[in-house]
Design a protein around this motif. Structure first.
Motif, PDB file in Angstrom:
ATOM      1  N   SER A 168       0.845  -1.197   0.000  1.00  0.00           N
ATOM      2  CA  SER A 168       0.000   0.000   0.000  1.00  0.00           C
ATOM      3  C   SER A 168       0.877   1.243   0.000  1.00  0.00           C
ATOM      4  O   SER A 168       2.084   1.171   0.270  1.00  0.00           O
ATOM      5  CB  SER A 168      -0.926   0.007   1.225  1.00  0.00           C
ATOM      6  N   THR A 197       0.830   5.737   0.713  1.00  0.00           N
ATOM      7  CA  THR A 197       0.281   7.068   0.985  1.00  0.00           C
ATOM      8  C   THR A 197       1.315   8.056   0.457  1.00  0.00           C
ATOM      9  O   THR A 197       2.290   7.660  -0.178  1.00  0.00           O
ATOM     10  CB  THR A 197       0.058   7.267   2.497  1.00  0.00           C
ATOM     11  N   TYR A 238      -1.253   3.125   8.794  1.00  0.00           N
ATOM     12  CA  TYR A 238      -0.725   2.579   7.543  1.00  0.00           C
ATOM     13  C   TYR A 238       0.756   2.214   7.642  1.00  0.00           C
ATOM     14  O   TYR A 238       1.199   1.202   7.075  1.00  0.00           O
ATOM     15  CB  TYR A 238      -0.931   3.564   6.397  1.00  0.00           C
ATOM     16  N   CYS A 239       1.547   3.010   8.324  1.00  0.00           N
ATOM     17  CA  CYS A 239       2.987   2.770   8.386  1.00  0.00           C
ATOM     18  C   CYS A 239       3.348   1.506   9.152  1.00  0.00           C
ATOM     19  O   CYS A 239       4.494   1.050   9.096  1.00  0.00           O
ATOM     20  CB  CYS A 239       3.696   3.970   9.016  1.00  0.00           C
ATOM     21  N   HIS A 279       4.363  -1.146   3.425  1.00  0.00           N
ATOM     22  CA  HIS A 279       3.782   0.175   3.165  1.00  0.00           C
ATOM     23  C   HIS A 279       4.860   1.181   2.774  1.00  0.00           C
ATOM     24  O   HIS A 279       5.952   1.211   3.348  1.00  0.00           O
ATOM     25  CB  HIS A 279       3.032   0.703   4.380  1.00  0.00           C
ATOM     26  N   ASP A 283       5.387   5.372   2.072  1.00  0.00           N
ATOM     27  CA  ASP A 283       4.900   6.750   2.123  1.00  0.00           C
ATOM     28  C   ASP A 283       5.681   7.510   1.053  1.00  0.00           C
ATOM     29  O   ASP A 283       6.850   7.844   1.234  1.00  0.00           O
ATOM     30  CB  ASP A 283       5.151   7.339   3.511  1.00  0.00           C
ATOM     31  N   GLY A 338      -5.799   9.411  -1.746  1.00  0.00           N
ATOM     32  CA  GLY A 338      -5.197   9.383  -0.415  1.00  0.00           C
ATOM     33  C   GLY A 338      -4.397   8.135  -0.109  1.00  0.00           C
ATOM     34  O   GLY A 338      -3.246   8.215   0.320  1.00  0.00           O
ATOM     35  N   VAL A 339      -4.981   6.975  -0.300  1.00  0.00           N
ATOM     36  CA  VAL A 339      -4.323   5.697  -0.016  1.00  0.00           C
ATOM     37  C   VAL A 339      -4.507   4.770  -1.209  1.00  0.00           C
ATOM     38  O   VAL A 339      -5.608   4.660  -1.748  1.00  0.00           O
ATOM     39  CB  VAL A 339      -4.901   5.027   1.245  1.00  0.00           C
ATOM     40  N   ASP A 346      -4.171   0.844  -2.374  1.00  0.00           N
ATOM     41  CA  ASP A 346      -4.021  -0.542  -1.943  1.00  0.00           C
ATOM     42  C   ASP A 346      -3.830  -1.442  -3.166  1.00  0.00           C
ATOM     43  O   ASP A 346      -3.974  -1.009  -4.306  1.00  0.00           O
ATOM     44  CB  ASP A 346      -5.253  -0.990  -1.158  1.00  0.00           C
TER      45      ASP A 346
END
Length: 329
Positions: free
Chosen positions: A32, A34, A101-102, A107, A109, A124-125, A127
């Motif tokens: 995922s 962000t 999320y982190c 994941h 960022d 925003g996110v 997946d």
């Protein structure tokens, strides 16, 4: 019986000719992403991304806690893809330790620019992503800097501009005959006590190659270019040969700019990991320039044609051994 022996020989030739990446090339699913905007001065020590220590672009990622591995993955590059076959390659320059999320297993960022390649920022996110580790496409040689605040009794090393991440940094002081391994900090530095005078630093990549740098004295924020770059069989480069060269003579008068004239290679230690069979020596090409690099890997797997070619070159040596065995029988 003879057919089985020949088949075994050909299989061994293929195994010797093939060389794997220094890291897993398995595609990992379920990632995922962000994005964030405060990208400079990340935890990996690169400071300003477009500054002298940074990668020179904003295609970067802060790694989630599990991916970051306390700084061990700093400088690693990842190719991240979405389900629509859009992909982006980023370098790990920071950590993402926030709750949520982190804390996921896989994941990222991302910078806004990198995130936008995979999906709209309004989402925003993201997946359902996948990723694979790749060599970093850096320009020039590996570099090493001594941290600000370094003095005659202490320093800390920052290694950067490398195609692959660093496994270990070791130091050999002027009054010692052996290298002492250093510990990597969570902010990607390798601290060490110093007793003054000239010393040597050994940088080991995760691919098992070494770069040696002789440093005449400690200087705060002094950068040395090592005159060499780590190779990797999963890159597009043709660097695939074991290289042995005698170390250059230490001469303090040769220093110019940040190019390091003290890069050296010590004698190769004759252990089982580094031993090269005599029949392979003919395939080791020695360049006409001094390069401070030694490798534990012998060959690079490029494609099926190259593998078959290398197999044919080595086959006579194995067939000769088989002939001796058959005669003995």
């Amino acid at each position: 019986m003879k057919f089985n022996i020949i088949f075994l020989v050909i299989s061994i030739v293929r195994l010797i000719s093939a060389q794997s990446c220094p890291f897993s090339q398995s595609i990992i699913n379920g990632a995922s992403a962000t994005f964030y905007t405060a990208m400079d001065a990340g935890n990996c020590g690169f400071e300003k991304l477009n500054g002298p220590l940074g990668p020179g672009n904003y295609m970067i990622a802060a790694l989630g806690t599990k991916l970051y591995q306390n700084g061990a993955q700093c400088g690693q590059c990842f190719k991240i893809s979405n389900s629509k076959n859009a992909s982006v390659t980023v370098m790990a320059t920071d950590s993402c330790h926030d709750a949520g999320y982190c804390q996921r297993d896989n994941h990222f960022d991302l910078s806004p620019a990198a995130f936008s390649i995979l999906g709209p920022q309004s989402q925003g996110v993201l997946d359902g992503l996948s990723y694979v580790k790749v060599p970093c496409e850096v320009s020039g040689n590996v570099k090493i800097m001594m941290k600000d605040g370094s003095n005659d009794f202490w320093t800390s090393f920052f290694v950067y501009n490398s195609k692959v991440i660093i496994k270990q940094v070791s130091i050999k002081l002027s009054n010692s005959n052996q290298f002492v391994p250093l510990s990597q900090t969570t902010y990607n530095y390798w601290p060490s006590s110093i007793t003054g005078g000239q010393f040597q630093v050994r940088i080991e990549s995760i691919g098992g190659e070494f770069i040696y740098v002789t440093i005449p004295k400690v200087e705060s924020r002094k950068v040395y270019e090592t005159s060499s770059q780590f190779s990797t069989s999963c890159s597009t480069s043709n660097e695939k040969n074991l290289i042995y060269n005698k170390p250059p003579t230490f001469n303090p008068q040769q220093t110019s700019n940040n190019q390091n004239p003290y890069t050296q290679i010590p004698t190769k230690q004759p252990n089982s990991e580094n031993f090269i069979p005599s029949f392979c020596q003919q395939y080791i090409q020695k360049p006409n320039y001094i390069i401070a690099k030694e490798s534990k890997q012998m060959f690079e797997e490029n494609d099926n044609e190259n593998i078959e070619s290398n197999s044919l070159k080595l086959l006579p040596n194995f067939l000769f051994l088989i002939l001796i065995l058959i005669i003995n029988f």
